[in-house]
Each structure stands twice: as structure tokens, then as C-alpha cells.
Design a protein around this motif. Structure first.
Motif, PDB file in Angstrom:
ATOM      1  N   ARG A   1      42.784  33.551  10.602  1.00 15.97           N
ATOM      2  CA  ARG A   1      43.166  32.577  11.627  1.00 15.97           C
ATOM      3  C   ARG A   1      42.588  31.201  11.308  1.00 15.97           C
ATOM      4  NH1 ARG A   1      39.931  33.543  16.764  1.00 15.97           N
ATOM      5  NH2 ARG A   1      38.410  32.605  15.351  1.00 15.97           N
ATOM      6  N   ASN A   2      41.309  31.143  10.976  1.00 16.34           N
ATOM      7  CA  ASN A   2      40.677  29.862  10.670  1.00 16.34           C
ATOM      8  C   ASN A   2      41.289  29.227   9.427  1.00 16.34           C
ATOM      9  OD1 ASN A   2      38.962  30.246  12.853  1.00 16.34           O
ATOM     10  ND2 ASN A   2      37.339  31.179  11.607  1.00 16.34           N
ATOM     11  N   THR A   3      41.601  30.067   8.430  1.00 15.27           N
ATOM     12  CA  THR A   3      42.227  29.553   7.207  1.00 15.27           C
ATOM     13  C   THR A   3      43.600  28.977   7.501  1.00 15.27           C
ATOM     14  OG1 THR A   3      41.049  31.218   5.888  1.00 15.27           O
ATOM     15  CG2 THR A   3      42.952  30.160   4.872  1.00 15.27           C
ATOM     16  N   LEU A   4      44.381  29.687   8.313  1.00 13.81           N
ATOM     17  CA  LEU A   4      45.724  29.225   8.655  1.00 13.81           C
ATOM     18  C   LEU A   4      45.679  27.927   9.440  1.00 13.81           C
ATOM     19  CD1 LEU A   4      48.791  29.610   8.819  1.00 13.81           C
ATOM     20  CD2 LEU A   4      48.421  31.031  10.850  1.00 13.81           C
ATOM     21  N   LEU A   5      44.786  27.827  10.424  1.00 14.54           N
ATOM     22  CA  LEU A   5      44.681  26.606  11.221  1.00 14.54           C
ATOM     23  C   LEU A   5      44.220  25.428  10.361  1.00 14.54           C
ATOM     24  CD1 LEU A   5      43.114  28.024  14.522  1.00 14.54           C
ATOM     25  CD2 LEU A   5      45.486  27.363  14.103  1.00 14.54           C
ATOM     26  N   SER A   6      43.318  25.683   9.412  1.00 11.31           N
ATOM     27  CA  SER A   6      42.889  24.622   8.496  1.00 11.31           C
ATOM     28  C   SER A   6      44.044  24.167   7.619  1.00 11.31           C
ATOM     29  CB  SER A   6      41.735  25.117   7.627  1.00 11.31           C
ATOM     30  OG  SER A   6      40.620  25.485   8.407  1.00 11.31           O
ATOM     31  N   GLU A   7      44.837  25.124   7.133  1.00 15.22           N
ATOM     32  CA  GLU A   7      45.995  24.802   6.307  1.00 15.22           C
ATOM     33  C   GLU A   7      46.983  23.938   7.075  1.00 15.22           C
ATOM     34  OE1 GLU A   7      49.212  27.374   3.711  1.00 15.22           O
ATOM     35  OE2 GLU A   7      48.863  27.928   5.799  1.00 15.22           O
TER      36      GLU A   7
ATOM     37  N   TYR B   1      49.521  37.339   9.617  1.00 10.80           N
ATOM     38  CA  TYR B   1      48.721  36.141   9.375  1.00 10.80           C
ATOM     39  C   TYR B   1      48.809  35.706   7.914  1.00 10.80           C
ATOM     40  CZ  TYR B   1      46.579  37.229  13.919  1.00 10.80           C
ATOM     41  OH  TYR B   1      46.364  37.493  15.236  1.00 10.80           O
ATOM     42  N   ILE B   2      48.801  36.684   7.012  1.00  6.89           N
ATOM     43  CA  ILE B   2      48.928  36.361   5.585  1.00  6.89           C
ATOM     44  C   ILE B   2      50.289  35.737   5.297  1.00  6.89           C
ATOM     45  CG2 ILE B   2      49.034  37.347   3.261  1.00  6.89           C
ATOM     46  CD1 ILE B   2      46.997  39.439   4.161  1.00  6.89           C
ATOM     47  N   GLN B   3      51.331  36.286   5.918  1.00 14.72           N
ATOM     48  CA  GLN B   3      52.668  35.744   5.716  1.00 14.72           C
ATOM     49  C   GLN B   3      52.762  34.304   6.215  1.00 14.72           C
ATOM     50  OE1 GLN B   3      55.811  37.650   7.922  1.00 14.72           O
ATOM     51  NE2 GLN B   3      57.402  36.885   6.544  1.00 14.72           N
ATOM     52  N   LEU B   4      52.181  34.024   7.384  1.00 14.87           N
ATOM     53  CA  LEU B   4      52.187  32.663   7.921  1.00 14.87           C
ATOM     54  C   LEU B   4      51.472  31.709   6.973  1.00 14.87           C
ATOM     55  CD1 LEU B   4      51.462  33.213  11.731  1.00 14.87           C
ATOM     56  CD2 LEU B   4      53.634  32.559  10.667  1.00 14.87           C
ATOM     57  N   PHE B   5      50.364  32.173   6.379  1.00  8.32           N
ATOM     58  CA  PHE B   5      49.637  31.333   5.432  1.00  8.32           C
ATOM     59  C   PHE B   5      50.475  31.059   4.182  1.00  8.32           C
ATOM     60  CE2 PHE B   5      46.828  31.056   1.695  1.00  8.32           C
ATOM     61  CZ  PHE B   5      46.119  29.910   2.027  1.00  8.32           C
ATOM     62  N   ILE B   6      51.138  32.088   3.670  1.00  5.94           N
ATOM     63  CA  ILE B   6      51.935  31.951   2.440  1.00  5.94           C
ATOM     64  C   ILE B   6      53.098  30.981   2.641  1.00  5.94           C
ATOM     65  CG2 ILE B   6      53.507  33.180   0.879  1.00  5.94           C
ATOM     66  CD1 ILE B   6      50.602  33.758   0.286  1.00  5.94           C
ATOM     67  N   VAL B   7      53.822  31.106   3.766  1.00  6.02           N
ATOM     68  CA  VAL B   7      55.047  30.314   3.939  1.00  6.02           C
ATOM     69  C   VAL B   7      54.742  28.833   4.160  1.00  6.02           C
ATOM     70  CG1 VAL B   7      56.350  32.264   4.850  1.00  6.02           C
ATOM     71  CG2 VAL B   7      55.165  30.746   6.438  1.00  6.02           C
TER      72      VAL B   7
ATOM     73  N   ILE C   1      55.283  40.120   1.244  1.00  7.83           N
ATOM     74  CA  ILE C   1      54.529  40.278   2.487  1.00  7.83           C
ATOM     75  C   ILE C   1      55.438  40.750   3.621  1.00  7.83           C
ATOM     76  CG2 ILE C   1      53.151  39.082   4.231  1.00  7.83           C
ATOM     77  CD1 ILE C   1      51.691  39.535   1.634  1.00  7.83           C
ATOM     78  N   SER C   2      56.679  40.258   3.653  1.00  2.97           N
ATOM     79  CA  SER C   2      57.623  40.679   4.692  1.00  2.97           C
ATOM     80  C   SER C   2      57.902  42.173   4.595  1.00  2.97           C
ATOM     81  CB  SER C   2      58.934  39.891   4.570  1.00  2.97           C
ATOM     82  OG  SER C   2      58.726  38.522   4.798  1.00  2.97           O
ATOM     83  N   CYS C   3      58.097  42.651   3.369  1.00  6.27           N
ATOM     84  CA  CYS C   3      58.321  44.093   3.178  1.00  6.27           C
ATOM     85  C   CYS C   3      57.085  44.892   3.577  1.00  6.27           C
ATOM     86  CB  CYS C   3      58.679  44.379   1.723  1.00  6.27           C
ATOM     87  SG  CYS C   3      60.258  43.689   1.197  1.00  6.27           S
ATOM     88  N   SER C   4      55.902  44.399   3.210  1.00  7.28           N
ATOM     89  CA  SER C   4      54.667  45.091   3.563  1.00  7.28           C
ATOM     90  C   SER C   4      54.482  45.125   5.073  1.00  7.28           C
ATOM     91  CB  SER C   4      53.467  44.393   2.918  1.00  7.28           C
ATOM     92  OG  SER C   4      53.589  44.372   1.516  1.00  7.28           O
ATOM     93  N   ARG C   5      54.856  44.037   5.729  1.00 10.24           N
ATOM     94  CA  ARG C   5      54.731  43.980   7.189  1.00 10.24           C
ATOM     95  C   ARG C   5      55.624  45.014   7.857  1.00 10.24           C
ATOM     96  NH1 ARG C   5      56.603  38.975  11.014  1.00 10.24           N
ATOM     97  NH2 ARG C   5      55.796  39.820  12.975  1.00 10.24           N
TER      98      ARG C   5
END
Length: 310
Positions: free
Chosen positions: A14-20, A272-278, A257-261
Motif C-alpha cells: 500500500r505504501n509503495t503504491l501510494l508513493s508511486e 495491490y501488485i497489479q495496481l503497482f505494475i499498471v 498478475i491478472s491470471c494469478s489473481r
């Protein structure tokens, strides 16, 4: 993984995504401001200024919508109603589609600019900005149409225990669709992806061929003691090729990541990982574009000087 470890990992993501998101908003704002000041300052614009400025605007709006959505993903509060969910999710998906469309058209546009005078593409050089605007408008209308199912399938879900719903935010989820509707919209999206990625592949291949030819010519000029310095068009093409390669890599990771999800039953960690990647492309691309503009440094120094004086 125990519950404490899972919560700690989610907190770090979460913190990584918000920083990004924060970095991406700042970088795209600076890039957009630079092109606006350049336009009103009377500087002679380069052919790629318009699409790059447009891409910065799209990424800025997309990240702003994502920042609003993040408040409902990570923070427990009253929640949103159906209209808010439909509007924000639909708007976000449209901006993501426009990012793909603009990136693909930018690659084609740069291939036209780089083409030699003897090429059949040379006749499009003068009209290419006009054609690009029309193509982007048509693609935008098409993508808004094929994303219109979100206006029906996105609903407010205050009860988080509902089954078969795809999580979007704490307040919003996607309804399970019928096989016919899912197949129809999936086919349209696949056609759009295939067309735009094919356009990127053709443009990249053409630019790569021209750059290899230029490299051989530069080696010959260097051997005859003449300056082998690359032209601005060559430098811009290398930048765009680098960005497009990075974009394709991020798209592949997004698909994985979408398939893994899906396989792991909509696990929040994969989400969260997918949101960071996109959002990596939207965050990194303005830095790459700014690195090729020597006037950006002057703009940043002027801005920081003004802040310090205040």
C-alpha cells in the motif's frame, strides 16, 4: 504466510503504491507544465510535443482518479454509492485505454517523422499531427463504447462477504456477467489490443531498421573523421523505442498478475501488485521524456528558486 505477515506485506505494498502515485502525479504535472510554458513562450514546438504533452495529461488524470480510488481501497469509511462507483471506475478505465492508444499512435508518429524523404511515409509528415488527432478521437470513442458495460456491471457493495464479485475498492465491485456479454466485450478488447500492439510492433520494427542503418552510416562517418552525432529525430526515436519496450514488458507482467489473481480467488496481495505494475509506465515515462529536454532543468531550477524565496 500467517495473518500478521500478510498484513505487513499488504501495508508495504500500500505504501509503495501510494508513493508511486504521488511521484507519477508530480512528474506528469511538471512535464505537462513544461509543454504548456513552451507553447505559450513562443518556442518552436517539435513534432512530438503535442502527443507527449497529451500523454502526460492522460497519465496525470488517470493517476488522480487512481489517487481518489485509493482512498476507498485502503481506508475504511462511509463508502460510495452506485453513481460514484460507476463514474470513477469507468473514467479510470477510459484513461487507461487512452494511454495505450496515445502510446501506440506516438510510436507510429515517430516512425513517420524518422522516415527518409524517399519513403512512402514521407508524404504523411506534414499531415501526421492532424491524422493522429483524428485517429485518437476515433479510438477514444470506440474504447468508451466497449467499456460501457462497466456502467452496468460496476455496483456499490457495502456487504464485503458477497461471493463471485470481483473486488475493485471497498465500496465497488464488478458483477459477474453472462457468458454472451463477457465474450462480446472480451472479443472487442482483444481486437483493440491486437490492433494497437501490432501498430507498435510495426512502428518499432521500422524504426529499429532505420536506426541500425543510421548506426552503420555513423560508423562510416566516424571513420572519415566527420561528426557522428545523432540528430534530434534519432535521439527521440531511441527514447520512444525504450519506452515502448518498457510498456510491452509492463503489459506482460500485468497479464501474468491478472491470471494469478483469478487463480488465487481475487487475493488482495495480487491486486495491490497489479495496481503497482499498471502504473509504473505512467510514473516512469515523464522522467524519460524530461531527460531528453535540456530546458526542463531550467524550469525545475526556476520553480525551486521561487519556492525557496517564498
Amino acid at each position: 504466510m500467517n495473518e500478521n505477515s500478510r498484513l505487513h506485506a499488504s501495508s508495504n505494498l500500500r505504501n509503495t503504491l501510494l508513493s508511486e502515485i504521488g511521484i507519477g502525479i508530480s512528474a506528469n504535472s511538471i512535464l505537462l507544465l513544461f509543454h504548456i510554458l513552451k507553447f505559450f513562450g513562443g518556442h518552436r514546438p517539435k513534432p512530438t510535443d503535442l502527443p507527449i504533452g497529451l500523454l502526460a495529461l492522460i497519465h496525470l488524470l488517470m493517476l488522480l482518479v487512481m489517487a481518489v480510488s485509493a482512498t476507498d481501497i485502503f481506508i475504511s469509511w462511509q463508502g460510495w454509492d452506485d453513481i460514484t462507483c460507476k463514474f470513477l471506475v469507468y473514467l479510470y478505465r477510459v484513461f487507461r485505454g487512452l494511454s495505450l492508444c496515445t502510446t501506440s499512435l506516438l510510436s507510429a508518429f515517430q516512425a513517420i517523422i524518422l522516415s527518409p524523404r524517399s519513403s512512402c511515409l514521407a508524404k504523411f509528415k506534414q499531415k501526421s499531427p492532424y491524422h493522429m488527432s483524428r485517429a485518437l478521437l476515433l479510438l477514444s470513442i470506440f474504447y468508451m463504447f466497449i467499456s460501457s458495460h462497466l456502467l452496468v456491471s460496476i455496483i456499490a457493495t457495502p456487504n464485503l462477504t458477497l461471493n463471485n464479485f470481483m473486488f475493485v475498492t471497498r465500496s465497488c465491485s464488478i458483477l459477474p456477467m453472462s457468458y454472451l456479454m463477457r465474450s462480446t466485450f472480451s472479443t472487442l478488447l482483444a481486437l483493440r489490443e491486437a490492433f494497437l500492439i501490432s501498430l507498435m510492433a510495426l512502428s518499432n520494427g521500422y524504426m529499429l531498421t532505420l536506426l541500425c542503418r543510421h548506426k552503420k552510416l555513423s560508423g562510416h562517418l566516424h571513420s572519415t573523421s566527420l561528426s557522428p552525432k545523432a540528430s534530434p529525430e534519432i535521439q527521440a526515436s531511441r527514447t520512444i523505442l525504450l519506452l515502448l519496450s518498457f510498456f510491452v514488458l509492463m503489459s506482460i507482467l500485468d497479464s501474468i498478475i491478472s491470471c494469478s489473481r483469478t487463480m488465487f480467488l481475487d487475493d488482495s496481495t495480487f491486486y495491490y501488485i497489479q495496481l503497482f505494475i499498471v502504473h509504473i509506465y505512467a510514473t516512469v515515462s515523464p522522467f524519460v521524456f524530461m531527460s531528453t529536454e535540456k530546458h526542463v532543468g531550467n524550469l525545475l531550477r526556476f520553480m525551486f528558486k521561487g519556492i525557496i524565496n517564498v
